[in-house]
Design a protein around this motif. Structure first.
Motif, PDB file in Angstrom:
ATOM      1  N   GLU A 188      61.489  75.975   2.120  1.00  0.00           N
ATOM      2  CA  GLU A 188      60.066  75.886   1.823  1.00  0.00           C
ATOM      3  C   GLU A 188      59.529  74.477   2.072  1.00  0.00           C
ATOM      4  O   GLU A 188      58.389  74.302   2.509  1.00  0.00           O
ATOM      5  CB  GLU A 188      59.796  76.296   0.382  1.00  0.00           C
ATOM      6  N   THR A 189      60.373  73.471   1.811  1.00  0.00           N
ATOM      7  CA  THR A 189      59.943  72.097   2.053  1.00  0.00           C
ATOM      8  C   THR A 189      59.736  71.839   3.539  1.00  0.00           C
ATOM      9  O   THR A 189      58.745  71.206   3.948  1.00  0.00           O
ATOM     10  CB  THR A 189      60.982  71.116   1.481  1.00  0.00           C
ATOM     11  N   VAL A 190      60.651  72.321   4.373  1.00  0.00           N
ATOM     12  CA  VAL A 190      60.489  72.160   5.824  1.00  0.00           C
ATOM     13  C   VAL A 190      59.252  72.904   6.315  1.00  0.00           C
ATOM     14  O   VAL A 190      58.507  72.420   7.184  1.00  0.00           O
ATOM     15  CB  VAL A 190      61.762  72.646   6.544  1.00  0.00           C
ATOM     16  N   ARG A 191      59.001  74.074   5.749  1.00  0.00           N
ATOM     17  CA  ARG A 191      57.818  74.828   6.145  1.00  0.00           C
ATOM     18  C   ARG A 191      56.538  74.078   5.768  1.00  0.00           C
ATOM     19  O   ARG A 191      55.575  74.042   6.540  1.00  0.00           O
ATOM     20  CB  ARG A 191      57.831  76.200   5.482  1.00  0.00           C
ATOM     21  N   ASP A 192      56.520  73.445   4.608  1.00  0.00           N
ATOM     22  CA  ASP A 192      55.348  72.658   4.219  1.00  0.00           C
ATOM     23  C   ASP A 192      55.181  71.434   5.109  1.00  0.00           C
ATOM     24  O   ASP A 192      54.053  71.036   5.422  1.00  0.00           O
ATOM     25  CB  ASP A 192      55.468  72.226   2.757  1.00  0.00           C
ATOM     26  N   TRP A 193      56.289  70.816   5.535  1.00  0.00           N
ATOM     27  CA  TRP A 193      56.191  69.685   6.454  1.00  0.00           C
ATOM     28  C   TRP A 193      55.592  70.108   7.781  1.00  0.00           C
ATOM     29  O   TRP A 193      54.769  69.394   8.362  1.00  0.00           O
ATOM     30  CB  TRP A 193      57.571  69.063   6.678  1.00  0.00           C
ATOM     31  N   GLU A 194      56.012  71.263   8.294  1.00  0.00           N
ATOM     32  CA  GLU A 194      55.509  71.714   9.588  1.00  0.00           C
ATOM     33  C   GLU A 194      54.072  72.213   9.498  1.00  0.00           C
ATOM     34  O   GLU A 194      53.352  72.202  10.496  1.00  0.00           O
ATOM     35  CB  GLU A 194      56.412  72.829  10.131  1.00  0.00           C
ATOM     36  N   ASN A 195      53.642  72.676   8.330  1.00  0.00           N
ATOM     37  CA  ASN A 195      52.260  73.106   8.157  1.00  0.00           C
ATOM     38  C   ASN A 195      51.321  71.959   7.819  1.00  0.00           C
ATOM     39  O   ASN A 195      50.100  72.139   7.817  1.00  0.00           O
ATOM     40  CB  ASN A 195      52.164  74.168   7.054  1.00  0.00           C
ATOM     41  N   GLY A 196      51.874  70.780   7.525  1.00  0.00           N
ATOM     42  CA  GLY A 196      51.049  69.639   7.184  1.00  0.00           C
ATOM     43  C   GLY A 196      50.583  69.593   5.752  1.00  0.00           C
ATOM     44  O   GLY A 196      49.723  68.768   5.401  1.00  0.00           O
ATOM     45  N   ARG A 197      51.143  70.437   4.898  1.00  0.00           N
ATOM     46  CA  ARG A 197      50.734  70.442   3.491  1.00  0.00           C
ATOM     47  C   ARG A 197      51.316  69.263   2.733  1.00  0.00           C
ATOM     48  O   ARG A 197      50.677  68.729   1.834  1.00  0.00           O
ATOM     49  CB  ARG A 197      51.160  71.759   2.836  1.00  0.00           C
ATOM     50  N   THR A 198      52.534  68.874   3.067  1.00  0.00           N
ATOM     51  CA  THR A 198      53.176  67.731   2.434  1.00  0.00           C
ATOM     52  C   THR A 198      53.769  66.825   3.508  1.00  0.00           C
ATOM     53  O   THR A 198      53.933  67.234   4.663  1.00  0.00           O
ATOM     54  CB  THR A 198      54.282  68.180   1.454  1.00  0.00           C
ATOM     55  N   THR A 199      54.129  65.602   3.106  1.00  0.00           N
ATOM     56  CA  THR A 199      54.712  64.613   4.012  1.00  0.00           C
ATOM     57  C   THR A 199      55.994  64.078   3.386  1.00  0.00           C
ATOM     58  O   THR A 199      56.006  63.740   2.195  1.00  0.00           O
ATOM     59  CB  THR A 199      53.733  63.458   4.265  1.00  0.00           C
ATOM     60  N   PRO A 200      57.093  64.024   4.148  1.00  0.00           N
ATOM     61  CA  PRO A 200      58.347  63.513   3.564  1.00  0.00           C
ATOM     62  C   PRO A 200      58.242  62.033   3.247  1.00  0.00           C
ATOM     63  O   PRO A 200      57.524  61.269   3.906  1.00  0.00           O
ATOM     64  CB  PRO A 200      59.377  63.800   4.666  1.00  0.00           C
ATOM     65  N   ARG A 201      59.002  61.618   2.238  1.00  0.00           N
ATOM     66  CA  ARG A 201      59.002  60.226   1.803  1.00  0.00           C
ATOM     67  C   ARG A 201      60.440  59.756   1.572  1.00  0.00           C
ATOM     68  O   ARG A 201      61.316  60.581   1.302  1.00  0.00           O
ATOM     69  CB  ARG A 201      58.186  60.044   0.516  1.00  0.00           C
ATOM     70  N   GLY A 202      60.630  58.452   1.648  1.00  0.00           N
ATOM     71  CA  GLY A 202      61.912  57.848   1.314  1.00  0.00           C
ATOM     72  C   GLY A 202      63.009  58.239   2.292  1.00  0.00           C
ATOM     73  O   GLY A 202      62.841  58.260   3.513  1.00  0.00           O
ATOM     74  N   ARG A 203      64.163  58.552   1.731  1.00  0.00           N
ATOM     75  CA  ARG A 203      65.327  58.893   2.552  1.00  0.00           C
ATOM     76  C   ARG A 203      65.116  60.192   3.319  1.00  0.00           C
ATOM     77  O   ARG A 203      65.609  60.352   4.438  1.00  0.00           O
ATOM     78  CB  ARG A 203      66.563  58.998   1.670  1.00  0.00           C
ATOM     79  N   ARG A 204      64.395  61.118   2.710  1.00  0.00           N
ATOM     80  CA  ARG A 204      64.139  62.372   3.427  1.00  0.00           C
ATOM     81  C   ARG A 204      63.289  62.128   4.667  1.00  0.00           C
ATOM     82  O   ARG A 204      63.516  62.743   5.718  1.00  0.00           O
ATOM     83  CB  ARG A 204      63.439  63.356   2.493  1.00  0.00           C
ATOM     84  N   ARG A 205      62.316  61.236   4.568  1.00  0.00           N
ATOM     85  CA  ARG A 205      61.504  60.922   5.733  1.00  0.00           C
ATOM     86  C   ARG A 205      62.354  60.282   6.819  1.00  0.00           C
ATOM     87  O   ARG A 205      62.203  60.616   8.009  1.00  0.00           O
ATOM     88  CB  ARG A 205      60.366  59.983   5.328  1.00  0.00           C
ATOM     89  N   GLU A 206      63.239  59.377   6.445  1.00  0.00           N
ATOM     90  CA  GLU A 206      64.089  58.718   7.438  1.00  0.00           C
ATOM     91  C   GLU A 206      65.003  59.727   8.131  1.00  0.00           C
ATOM     92  O   GLU A 206      65.125  59.735   9.361  1.00  0.00           O
ATOM     93  CB  GLU A 206      64.915  57.625   6.758  1.00  0.00           C
TER      94      GLU A 206
END
Length: 406
Positions: free
Chosen positions: A38-56
Motif C-alpha cells: 500500500e505504501t508503494v501504491r501511495d508513492w506511485e499515486n503521489g499521495r505520499t512521499t518517502p522520507r529518510g532511509r526509505r527515500r534513499e
C-alpha cells in the motif's frame, strides 16, 4: 564531513512507468525497499512521499531501474539496427560508405523501425518521439462497434464474474449481473466507448445490479446456494457475506481489485473519509473472525484464490449482444403498445363524453318567518295540564245529534 545529497525522485507517473518497464510488481518493489504494498501504491499515486532511509532506498532502486531499462533499450536498438543493415544489398550500402557511412534516407527508415520495435519489446521504457508510422504498419480500418464490444467483454467478463461472486455468494446471480451490465453497455455503447474507463463503467453497473435488494423477493434466490468445498474458503465467504453491502463493496474494490482509495470512493459514490471508514471496519471484522487475514497482502491473495477456485463462466459476447437487442426490442414494442392503448383510451373518452353542460340542481333555501318543522315528542308538564283542562270542560257549540231508530 558533509552528507551527500540524495538523488531526486522522479514524478509519480515516472516511478510507475519504470517499475512496469522492469516487469516488477508493487509487492516486489515493497519487498526491496522494506515497506508494504500500500505504501508503494501511495508513492506511485503521489499521495505520499518517502522520507529518510526509505527515500534513499527507493531513489537508488529507481535509478537502477532506469539504468537497466536504458541499457536494455540500447541493446535492442543496436540489434535491430544491425539486423536491418545486414539485410541490405551491397548497392544500398555503397551510398552510405561514400557519405561517411551514414545515408539519411535509409538511416531514417531504419531508425523508425528500430524505435517501433523498441516500443513493442519494452513498452514505455524510454520516452521516444512518436514517428509517423509506415504505411504497412497502419491499420486498414478501425474496429467495428461489435468487435470493440467483444474485445471489452473478453477482457473483463471472466474476472468480473468472479468478483461479483465474492460480492453476492451466488454463482447464477453473478453471471446474470455481468450479462445485464454488458447488455446495458451495448445499448449505450456510444457513451461507454467514449468513457475514460469502460471496464470501470461495466463493473459499477454489475455491482449495482448484484447488490439490488429486490433479488430477495425472487423465488429462485430465496434459498442459499451450495458453499465452497474447502473449509477456509467457506469461512472467508461467510465473513464477507456478513458485512454490509457498502463495506463488502469497498473491501472488494480496494483489497480485491486493487483500486486506490479515491477511485474506490468515486466508484461507490461516497466520500473518501466514508470509504476509508468502511474499509477499516470491514478489515476489522475479517480480522476478528480470521486472524490470519489481518495483513492486507494476505487478504488480497486469499480473495484472489477464493475467486479462482470457482468455475464460473460467462456467456459468449455474441449471445450477450443478441440478448441486449432482444430486450431493447421488447421494451420498445411494450412502450409502443402502451402509447397506442393510451391514445385509444383518450379517443374513447372524448367520444363518449357529454357535449353540453348540465348544471346540477341547486340546494334548497330556508324561507324566513316559517318555523322549522319539529318532530312529535313527549308533552311537557304545562302541555299535559292544558290537555287535562280542555278534556274536563264541556265544549261550547251545538249539541251532537244522535240518530235513533223509530
Amino acid at each position: 564531513m558533509t552528507q551527500s545529497p540524495l538523488p531526486p525522485l522522479p514524478p509519480p507517473k515516472e516511478r510507475r512507468r519504470l517499475r512496469e518497464a522492469a516487469s516488477l510488481t508493487q509487492a516486489q518493489v515493497a519487498a526491496r525497499v522494506g515497506v508494504s504494498r500500500e505504501t508503494v501504491r501511495d508513492w506511485e499515486n503521489g499521495r505520499t512521499t518517502p522520507r529518510g532511509r526509505r527515500r534513499e532506498a527507493y531513489a537508488h532502486l529507481l535509478v537502477s531501474l532506469a539504468e537497466q531499462t536504458a541499457q536494455m533499450t540500447a541493446e535492442i536498438t543496436t540489434e535491430i539496427t544491425a539486423e536491418i543493415t545486414a539485410k541490405k544489398s551491397p548497392e544500398e550500402r555503397e551510398p552510405q560508405e561514400a557519405v561517411g557511412g551514414h545515408d539519411m534516407t535509409v538511416g531514417q527508415g531504419a531508425r523508425e523501425r528500430a524505435e517501433t520495435a523498441v516500443r513493442t519489446a519494452v513498452p514505455a521504457a524510454v520516452p521516444v518521439e512518436d514517428p509517423a508510422p509506415p504505411p504497412e504498419a497502419r491499420p486498414e480500418r478501425p474496429l467495428s462497434p461489435a468487435q470493440a464490444f467483444d474485445a471489452l467483454y473478453a477482457f473483463c467478463a471472466p474476472a468480473l464474474v468472479r468478483q461479483t461472486y465474492l460480492l453476492t455468494g451466488r454463482r447464477e446471480l453473478a453471471r446474470e449481473s455481468v450479462e445485464r451490465a454488458f447488455e446495458l453497455a451495448w445499448q449505450r455503447w456510444p457513451e461507454v466507448a467514449c468513457d475514460p474507463d469502460p471496464a470501470g463503467w461495466v463493473r459499477a453497473t454489475a455491482y449495482d445490479f448484484a447488490l439490488s435488494p429486490w433479488h430477495r423477493f425472487r423465488p429462485r434466490y430465496r434459498h442459499p446456494e451450495p458453499p465452497p468445498s474447502d473449509a477456509s474458503d467457506r469461512a472467508l465467504l461467510n465473513v464477507l457475506l456478513e458485512l454490509t453491502p457498502p463495506q463488502r463493496r469497498a473491501l472488494l474494490l480496494y483489497d480485491g481489485v486493487g483500486l486506490d482509495l479515491p477511485e474506490t470512493a468515486a466508484e461507490t459514490e461516497a466520500t473518501t473519509p466514508a470509504t476509508a471508514n468502511r474499509l477499516l471496519n470491514a478489515r476489522a471484522a475479517v480480522a476478528a473472525r480470521l486472524p490470519d487475514l489481518s495483513d492486507p497482502t494476505e487478504l488480497h491473495h486469499r480473495l484472489v484464490e477464493l475467486a479462482s477456485t470457482e468455475r464460473l463462466r460467462a456467456a459468449k459476447p455474441a449471445v450477450v449482444r443478441d440478448g441486449s437487442e432482444r430486450r431493447a426490442r421488447f421494451w420498445t414494442r411494450a412502450a409502443i403498445a402502451f402509447t397506442v392503448a393510451l391514445i385509444g383510451t383518450t379517443a374513447l373518452t372524448l367520444r363518449t363524453a357529454p357535449t353540453q353542460y348540465e348544471p346540477p340542481v341547486p340546494p334548497g333555501e330556508t324561507v324566513l318567518g316559517v318555523p322549522p318543522r319539529v318532530a312529535p315528542g313527549p308533552l311537557s308538564e304545562q302541555e299535559q295540564k292544558l290537555r287535562a283542562k280542555l278534556r274536563a270542560k264541556m265544549q261550547h257549540g251545538p249539541e251532537r245529534l244522535a240518530p235513533q231508530p223509530q
